[in-house]
Design an enzyme around this catalytic site. Sequence first.
Site, mmCIF file in Angstrom:
data_model
loop_
_atom_site.group_PDB
_atom_site.id
_atom_site.type_symbol
_atom_site.label_atom_id
_atom_site.label_comp_id
_atom_site.label_asym_id
_atom_site.label_seq_id
_atom_site.Cartn_x
_atom_site.Cartn_y
_atom_site.Cartn_z
ATOM 1 C CD GLN A 12 -2.471 1.301 2.538
ATOM 2 O OE1 GLN A 12 -2.399 0.904 3.562
ATOM 3 N NE2 GLN A 12 -3.565 2.084 2.578
ATOM 4 C CE1 TYR A 142 2.090 -4.798 11.383
ATOM 5 C CE2 TYR A 142 0.259 -3.714 12.850
ATOM 6 C CZ TYR A 142 1.328 -3.619 11.603
ATOM 7 O OH TYR A 142 1.583 -2.427 11.182
ATOM 8 C CE LYS A 146 5.940 -3.193 11.148
ATOM 9 N NZ LYS A 146 6.834 -2.534 10.376
ATOM 10 C CB ILE A 172 -2.052 4.652 5.820
ATOM 11 C CG1 ILE A 172 -1.011 4.893 6.870
ATOM 12 C CG2 ILE A 172 -2.061 5.583 4.666
ATOM 13 C CD1 ILE A 172 0.433 4.518 6.314
HETATM 14 N N1 SER Z 1 -2.909 -0.379 9.242
HETATM 15 C C1 SER Z 1 -2.295 -1.285 10.230
HETATM 16 C C2 SER Z 1 -3.152 -2.430 10.511
HETATM 17 O O1 SER Z 1 -4.412 -2.352 10.770
HETATM 18 C C3 SER Z 1 -1.910 -0.786 11.668
HETATM 19 O O2 SER Z 1 -0.677 -0.071 11.641
HETATM 20 O O3 SER Z 1 -2.630 -3.550 10.539
#
Ligand code: SER
Length: 321
Positions: A12, A142, A146, A172
Site C-alpha cells: 500500500q 503484528y 513491530k 492509512i
Molecule cells: N494499518 C495497520 C493494521 O491495521 C496498523 O498499523 O494492521
Amino acid sequence: MGTILVTGSLGQIGTELVPLLVKKFGPSRVIASDVKSPNSDIFHEIEYVPLDVTNRDLVASTLKERSVTEVFHMAGILSALGERNPELAFMVNSVGTFNVLDSAMKAGVNRVMIPSTIGVFGKDTPRDNVPVVTVTRPTTMYGVTKVNAELLSAYFRSKFGLDVRGVRYPGIVSYKTPPSAGTTDYAVDMYYHAVAGKNYECYLKEDAALPMMYMPDALDSLMKLYSADEGRLRYTIDYNISAFSFDPRTLAESIRKVIPDFNVTYRPDYRQAIAETWPRSLDSTDAKIDWGFSPEYDLDAMTEDMIRNLSEMHLKSQPSR
Ligand code: SER
C-alpha cells in the site's frame, strides 16, 4: 550519490512511495523490490529486483552489489494477516527487519527508514492521546514483531551508529493500492463500496475509534523525517503520528455528506478484538517538535479527495457502451 532501495514496493505505501522517490531523486537512484513480481510495468522507469527480506544472504548481497546507501524498508505483514499467519509475520517483520538492519550496518548504508505502527500498543497502554514513551505490550503477533523491530532499530542506532528512522503509522487511507490485511482497512473498503454504489458491512463496531491519516500526509511525513537533521531526533522508529481519529460511524457520516444514500451495517469479527487493544488517539507532539510533522488533510477533506479519485477510477473501469 548512492542508490535508494525500497523493500515492499508493491504494498500500500510502497507503490506510492516509489514514484515519489523517483520524482525527488531521479530514476537512476531508485531500485524497487518486493517478494512478489509486479504484474504490470508500474516500475518501468527504474530497476526492479525480486527480494524476500527473510533471505539474509540475498538482502546482504543486494545492498552490497547495488551500492545501496539508503533503504526504505516497507515490507511488512499487517495485523489481520499476522493473526492468521503468525509465523509469516514473525519472519517478515522481525527476522526481515533484523536482516535489513544487520546488512545495512555491514554494508555501510547511510540511512534506513522503517515504519512502525499503532499495533505496538496494547491493553495496558492508555487509550487516549498516547505519548511516544508508554507501555508497549501488544497482544497481536503484528504488535509483538513491530515492538521487536522498534527495539532492534534503537539497538542498531545506539550500538553501531546506524541512522534508523521511522514513525508509528496509524491506519492509512489511500485509493491507489488497497492495503493488505490490516485492521484499519475497513476505512478504505468503506470508500470503495460507497463509490461503487454498494452498502458496506463493517467488521468493526460503529464506535471503534482509531487514529488515522491520509496517504499524502503519510508520505509527506516520511520524507520530512527522512530529511530531518539527525541531531534533532530523540527517537528512532517510534515517532507517534496521526492526523485525526474516527470510528466507522463517523466515517460513514463523512461519506454521506457526499453520497447521501450510503448505508453501513455492522458485524464485528476477530479484527474488533484487535482494534480494542489499540489507542483511540495519539499524541504527535514529539514528531511536530523534532521534524515538523504537520498533516494537511482532515477527515472531510480526505473523504472528498478519496471519493473524487475513486469515482474517476470507477468510471474508467466501466465497459464503454
Ligand atoms: N494499518 C495497520 C493494521 O491495521 C496498523 O498499523 O494492521
